[in-house]
Enzyme design. Structure first.
Site: not given
Length: 562
Positions: A94, A150
């Site tokens: 990610c 994130h």
């Protein structure tokens, strides 16, 4: 189970997937040792609206036009009417993909080479680099982010609204419940994670995130003047775990025997309908005719959780093609040559200079970009300016037991996890991660957890692999022994890149980050006045003395000289 696994690894070799001529000596003739030149195409006369859609953990196989059993009619239609990117690369997890999209730089140039940014780590994007939305703001764009960030949040300067976005609705961490928005970073370390701007959005709890995010995009479009350029970054949480979907979508896949695959398929279809609603809003409010829609996945699918990367090798978290080759397409009335498939080499770092150039910005001002403007390749079918990709160099990842400097011809320590692509050649060193092939036709109706069918390929005594990806896209034939000349050339490219790397930032977790100290929600915990040893704050002079030392130390460690 063992019989089926053996079938997936061996018997499929006879199914006609592996009939390429990979022995041609001319295939290595053009391996370059020089840096690539960059070029800038003319900008549009009218800045286009830009909608960038990023999905989470969607497997390469998990879209209709790749032969999937999952229904994605909206994505299929948008891709068919636009340009499908079938030589498109992302990162295996990610944070690395998201950072390279936003910064236009490889991980080695942001200090994020290792793993992800975890909720309790005092880490985020480097403050001394300009982000993609900041560059778009400079040329008059309204910028909005909806979805998963994130990219760090330990201090307010790290938040999306401080890194170039006018508005933000979404989560700061990497994994939340789709309804309650709770996220646990270990036993007893749980907190709420849905934010509106820089405030906790407690009132949105209970709304399914895929629907919530699509509705927010529609609301932004409904209140914006279509004559003014807008950039919306839609980072869906879907289809990352936990596997949650409204029941009516799960019912469509009731014939699937595998429960994880059934829920996962429902989430993909739900996300597809969310994209349909966004596209409808673009048309309803007068944006569509001057809009560029980019669709991308962030990494390979997680086969433990219903995803499929077939026929590629590997999965999320690995440097095999199943971890780094992504689903990608561009849909826009502004494309000159529509309805085609592009084989141009494209990497997620390329969106930064491509989109800034389309917006009329000047990418030459952003020094150190690793991305290239690939719009002429996408829109006109011209050759891509990109000929190589550094997938990564991670000096902190577990070193391969059988790697050594000697195994790298004295050029590179092959115990270090690294991977690079130069034209048709791909090199991997160290431990690339789990490496099996997993046919979906064998697993869709297999009861229970399909990860039981996986088996790590017996490569424990290896630390170097070489593949001709153009001829062998499924990484069946390791040519490292047959082509040592290519191995040497690519090892030298790794050395070249490693000399430009900055030290890895992977700080220890800070107990102050616990949500209990922030009213039960995840959010910034460090004061704005607190300077870190990398942000140019109070410790800047100490950095000046230490940075050179750590860079030299990093280079020496790569060569196994200490």
């Amino acid at each position: 189970v063992y019989a089926l696994t053996g079938f997936s690894l061996v018997s499929l070799l006879s199914f006609g997937y592996l009939s390429w001529d990979w022995t041609k000596p001319s295939l290595v003739a053009d391996v370059s040792m020089e840096p690539m030149e960059k070029s800038l195409p003319p900008a549009f006369s009218r800045p286009p609206h830009i909608i960038f859609i990023l999905t989470d953990d969607q497997g390469y196989h998990d879209i209709g036009y790749h032969g999937s059993d999952i229904q994605t009619p909206t994505l299929d239609k948008l891709a068919a009417e636009g340009v499908k990117l079938e030589n498109y690369y992302i990162q295996p997890i990610c944070t690395p993909s998201r950072s390279q999209l936003i910064m236009g730089r490889y991980q080695i140039h942001t200090g994020l080479q290792h793993s992800i940014i975890r909720p309790r780590q005092p880490n985020c994007l480097p403050f001394d680099q300009v982000t993609l939305p900041q560059k778009l703001q400079e040329v008059g764009y309204s910028t909005h982010m909806v979805g998963k960030w994130h990219l760090g949040f330990y201090k307010k300067e790290c938040l999306p609204t401080r890194r170039g976005f006018d508005t933000f609705l979404g989560s700061l961490t990497g994994n939340v419940d789709y309804y309650t928005y709770d996220n646990c970073d270990g036993p007893g370390v749980c907190g709420y994670d849905l934010h509106e701007g820089e405030n906790v959005a407690w009132d949105q709890s209970g709304k399914y995130s895929t629907f919530l995010y699509a509705q927010r995009v529609s609301k932004i479009l409904a209140t914006h003047n279509p004559k003014e350029p807008i950039f919306i970054y839609v980072a869906f949480q879907a289809v990352h775990t936990p596997l949650q979907s409204p029941k009516e979508y799960i019912y469509r896949y009731r014939s699937m025997g595998n429960v994880a695959r059934r829920k996962y398929a429902a989430m993909v279809t739900c996300m597809d309908e969310a994209v349909r609603n966004i596209t409808w809003a673009l048309k309803k409010y007068g944006f569509y005719d001057n809009t560029v829609i980019v669709f991308s996945t962030d990494n390979g699918g997680q086969t433990f959780s219903g995803g499929s990367n077939w026929p590629l090798r590997g999965r999320k978290g690995t440097y095999w093609e199943g971890g780094v080759r992504g689903i990608g397409f561009v849909h826009s009335p502004l494309i000159k040559r529509k309805r085609r498939t592009s084989r141009a080499l494209v990497h997620i770092t390329d969106w930064y200079p491509t989109l800034v150039t389309l917006a009329g910005g000047n990418v030459s001002e952003a020094e150190g970009l690793d991305g290239y403007n690939v719009w002429p390749a996408i829109s006109e079918g011209k050759e891509s300016p990109r000929t190589e990709i550094l997938h990564n160099i991670d000096p902190l990842y577990n070193h391969a037991k059988h790697g050594s400097l000697e195994g790298g011809f004295g050029i590179w320590n092959t115990a270090v996890q690294a991977s690079i692509r130069v034209r048709e050649w791909k090199l991997l060193t160290g431990d690339p991660g789990y490496s099996d092939w997993i046919p979906p036709q064998m697993l869709t109706n297999f009861p229970g957890s399909w990860w039981n069918l996986e088996r790590l390929t017996d490569s424990t005594r290896k630390s170097v692999w070489l593949f001709n990806i153009t001829a062998d896209p499924y990484e069946r034939y390791d040519l490292s022994d047959q082509r040592p000349d290519v191995v040497r050339a690519l090892l030298k490219r790794l050395v070249h890149y490693n000399r430009t790397a900055i030290p890895v930032r992977y700080p220890a977790e800070n107990p102050r980050a616990h949500p209990d100290f922030n009213g039960g929600a995840w959010g910034p915990w460090a004061g704005e006045e607190e300077a870190e040893d990398w942000d140019g704050g109070k410790k800047k002079c100490k950095i000046c003395k230490l940075r050179s030392f750590f860079r030299k130390l990093n280079t020496r460690l790569m060569s196994n000289r200490i």
